[in-house]
Design an enzyme around this catalytic site. Structure first.
Site, PDB file in Angstrom:
ATOM      1  N   GLY A  29      47.105  32.866  30.650  1.00  0.00           N
ATOM      2  CA  GLY A  29      46.103  31.811  30.490  1.00  0.00           C
ATOM      3  C   GLY A  29      45.320  32.010  29.193  1.00  0.00           C
ATOM      4  O   GLY A  29      45.635  32.902  28.402  1.00  0.00           O
ATOM      5  N   THR A  74      31.803  30.600  36.915  1.00  0.00           N
ATOM      6  CA  THR A  74      31.551  29.407  36.118  1.00  0.00           C
ATOM      7  C   THR A  74      30.076  28.969  36.115  1.00  0.00           C
ATOM      8  O   THR A  74      29.352  29.224  37.097  1.00  0.00           O
ATOM      9  CB  THR A  74      32.413  28.258  36.675  1.00  0.00           C
ATOM     10  N   LYS A 126      34.358  29.213  43.685  1.00  0.00           N
ATOM     11  CA  LYS A 126      34.051  30.258  42.693  1.00  0.00           C
ATOM     12  C   LYS A 126      32.823  31.063  43.150  1.00  0.00           C
ATOM     13  O   LYS A 126      32.808  32.287  43.057  1.00  0.00           O
ATOM     14  CB  LYS A 126      33.763  29.642  41.307  1.00  0.00           C
ATOM     15  N   TYR A 157      35.684  23.222  43.593  1.00  0.00           N
ATOM     16  CA  TYR A 157      35.939  24.271  42.590  1.00  0.00           C
ATOM     17  C   TYR A 157      34.748  25.224  42.482  1.00  0.00           C
ATOM     18  O   TYR A 157      34.887  26.447  42.598  1.00  0.00           O
ATOM     19  CB  TYR A 157      36.226  23.616  41.228  1.00  0.00           C
TER      20      TYR A 157
HETATM   21  N1  NAP Z   1      38.494  27.190  31.181  1.00  0.00           N
HETATM   22  C1  NAP Z   1      37.189  26.985  31.331  1.00  0.00           C
HETATM   23  O1  NAP Z   1      36.605  26.058  30.753  1.00  0.00           O
HETATM   24  C2  NAP Z   1      36.390  27.893  32.228  1.00  0.00           C
HETATM   25  C3  NAP Z   1      35.033  27.620  32.428  1.00  0.00           C
HETATM   26  C4  NAP Z   1      34.308  28.457  33.261  1.00  0.00           C
HETATM   27  C5  NAP Z   1      34.912  29.551  33.869  1.00  0.00           C
HETATM   28  N2  NAP Z   1      36.236  29.787  33.654  1.00  0.00           N
HETATM   29  C6  NAP Z   1      36.861  30.937  34.315  1.00  0.00           C
HETATM   30  O2  NAP Z   1      37.353  31.855  33.340  1.00  0.00           O
HETATM   31  C7  NAP Z   1      38.523  32.517  33.836  1.00  0.00           C
HETATM   32  C8  NAP Z   1      39.667  32.382  32.845  1.00  0.00           C
HETATM   33  O3  NAP Z   1      39.943  30.999  32.673  1.00  0.00           O
HETATM   34  P1  NAP Z   1      41.124  30.442  31.744  1.00  0.00           P
HETATM   35  O4  NAP Z   1      40.663  29.155  31.158  1.00  0.00           O
HETATM   36  O5  NAP Z   1      41.602  31.523  30.851  1.00  0.00           O
HETATM   37  O6  NAP Z   1      42.230  30.125  32.843  1.00  0.00           O
HETATM   38  P2  NAP Z   1      43.669  29.437  32.631  1.00  0.00           P
HETATM   39  O7  NAP Z   1      43.993  29.295  31.197  1.00  0.00           O
HETATM   40  O8  NAP Z   1      43.694  28.224  33.506  1.00  0.00           O
HETATM   41  O9  NAP Z   1      44.628  30.522  33.243  1.00  0.00           O
HETATM   42  C9  NAP Z   1      44.653  30.792  34.594  1.00  0.00           C
HETATM   43  C10 NAP Z   1      45.857  31.637  34.891  1.00  0.00           C
HETATM   44  O10 NAP Z   1      45.853  31.861  36.316  1.00  0.00           O
HETATM   45  C11 NAP Z   1      47.167  32.212  36.634  1.00  0.00           C
HETATM   46  N3  NAP Z   1      47.470  32.051  38.044  1.00  0.00           N
HETATM   47  C12 NAP Z   1      47.477  30.928  38.774  1.00  0.00           C
HETATM   48  N4  NAP Z   1      47.823  31.206  40.044  1.00  0.00           N
HETATM   49  C13 NAP Z   1      48.038  32.547  40.114  1.00  0.00           C
HETATM   50  C14 NAP Z   1      48.406  33.438  41.146  1.00  0.00           C
HETATM   51  N5  NAP Z   1      48.612  33.019  42.406  1.00  0.00           N
HETATM   52  N6  NAP Z   1      48.546  34.757  40.855  1.00  0.00           N
HETATM   53  C15 NAP Z   1      48.338  35.209  39.591  1.00  0.00           C
HETATM   54  N7  NAP Z   1      47.991  34.408  38.575  1.00  0.00           N
HETATM   55  C16 NAP Z   1      47.834  33.088  38.831  1.00  0.00           C
HETATM   56  C17 NAP Z   1      48.044  31.283  35.805  1.00  0.00           C
HETATM   57  O11 NAP Z   1      49.144  32.080  35.550  1.00  0.00           O
HETATM   58  P3  NAP Z   1      50.634  31.559  35.238  1.00  0.00           P
HETATM   59  O12 NAP Z   1      50.570  31.241  33.781  1.00  0.00           O
HETATM   60  O13 NAP Z   1      51.480  32.697  35.557  1.00  0.00           O
HETATM   61  O14 NAP Z   1      50.850  30.343  36.121  1.00  0.00           O
HETATM   62  C18 NAP Z   1      47.207  30.991  34.560  1.00  0.00           C
HETATM   63  O15 NAP Z   1      47.760  31.569  33.419  1.00  0.00           O
HETATM   64  C19 NAP Z   1      38.799  31.893  35.199  1.00  0.00           C
HETATM   65  O16 NAP Z   1      38.193  32.647  36.224  1.00  0.00           O
HETATM   66  C20 NAP Z   1      38.087  30.551  35.123  1.00  0.00           C
HETATM   67  O17 NAP Z   1      37.740  30.001  36.379  1.00  0.00           O
HETATM   68  C21 NAP Z   1      36.987  28.993  32.835  1.00  0.00           C
END
Ligand code: NAP
Length: 284
Positions: free
Chosen positions: A9, A100, A128, A124
């Site tokens: 991710g 988040t 969280k 969501y």
């Molecule tokens: N993006 C935002 O704007 C945002 C905002 C606030 C907080 N956050 C938090 O920050 C953190 C990182 O976010 P991000 O944007 O880097 O997330 P992301 O790009 O959506 O990546 C999430 C990853 O989770 C993996 N995943 C899904 N199901 C899974 C499972 N059952 N077992 C293992 N891995 C699994 C996926 O892996 P695969 O590639 O293998 O499918 C994906 O690569 C998360 O906790 C998110 O909630 C993000």
């Protein structure tokens, strides 16, 4: 050795780059290598490996879809962080996982601190928040890090989507009544790593400095890339989205900044560096 889950991710990709640069040893896993919703799989995976830090970057992030996919979202955002906390406890590893700004209801108009009481408005954000509580009640050597509006070169995000829209559209309508701060995954990974080194466990907020509306963010990006189209201000209610969003959710990073001894860069500076990175990668 660090274990990174959800390593493909946005944030996971950033940790891999940071650790390669720093020479930190790590194991990176996608959901195919390690499904974090399965506690037995986690235990079996860790067996015989020397892991002393677990960083969980995996999550269910489809905020609107979650309103219909409650079970999937709950498994990944509430239950899986708990399974990893249990596994970390068993091997006495330091554990970091993410949450988040959406845990807050947006009724404040100054940055939210770790002392403020969450009141999640969507599936969501509720899952969280429940995940945070479960982890904190289970284990002491944890970092729960709340962040907001993440963007980076690995994976998909709102800024990349806007850049793609700008290639084909002459008009874009963006809401000006949601305020927070965009956060560069590169800064988030670096600050998380410094926080982990401090061993000052607990709940933290990490987001880039300053605050802006979605409209301000998009306006900044589009003028930087020289888009000539028309940008229109609209309101959240114009879109009738399934998940409710807070009007204001800027996080104060003060607690972490005090421990680390430096401030997170302003969001405009972060976007400038991100656009440079995209140019270097030939993606802009
Ligand atoms: N993006 C935002 O704007 C945002 C905002 C606030 C907080 N956050 C938090 O920050 C953190 C990182 O976010 P991000 O944007 O880097 O997330 P992301 O790009 O959506 O990546 C999430 C990853 O989770 C993996 N995943 C899904 N199901 C899974 C499972 N059952 N077992 C293992 N891995 C699994 C996926 O892996 P695969 O590639 O293998 O499918 C994906 O690569 C998360 O906790 C998110 O909630 C993000």
């Amino acid at each position: 050795m660090v274990l990174i889950t959800g390593a493909n991710g946005q944030l996971g990709t950033e940790f891999k780059k940071l650790f390669d640069k720093m020479g930190v040893l790590y194991i990176s896993t996608s959901h195919k290598d390690l499904d974090i919703t399965k506690p037995k799989e986690i235990k079996a995976f860790l067996n015989g490996k020397y892991v002393d830090i677990i960083i969980n970057c995996a999550a269910y992030n489809a905020v609107d879809k979650a309103e219909d996919e409650v079970e999937e979202c709950t498994l990944l955002n509430r239950d899986a962080p708990k399974h990893l906390a249990e596994a970390a406890k068993e091997i006495d590893a330091v554990y970091a996982t993410y949450s988040t700004d959406f845990v807050f209801d947006g009724e404040k108009n100054v940055p939210y601190t770790e002392e403020d009481l969450p009141n999640p408005l969507s599936v969501y954000s509720r899952t969280k928040y429940e995940g945070e509580q479960k982890v904190l009640s289970l284990y002491g050597k944890v970092f729960i890090i709340r962040t907001s509006w993440m963007f980076g070169s690995g994976g998909n995000n709102f800024i990349k989507t806007v850049i793609n829209w700008s290639k084909t559209r002459k008009r874009l309508s963006i809401v000006d009544d949601q305020i927070s701060a965009p956060t560069y995954s590169k800064d988030l990974a670096e600050f998380t790593w410094e926080l982990i080194q401090s061993r000052e466990y607990g709940l933290y907020h990490l987001s880039n400095g300053g605050e802006c509306s979605k409209y301000d963010q998009v306006h900044y990006v589009l003028q930087k890339i020289g888009w000539q189209g028309e940008l229109i201000r609209v309101k959240t209610e114009d879109f009738n989205l399934p998940a409710k969003r807070a009007k204001y959710s800027k996080l104060s990073s003060g607690k972490a900044e005090k421990i680390i001894g430096k401030k997170l860069p302003d969001w405009k500076d972060a976007i400038d560096r991100f656009l440079e990175e995209m140019k270097c990668m030939g993606e802009l």
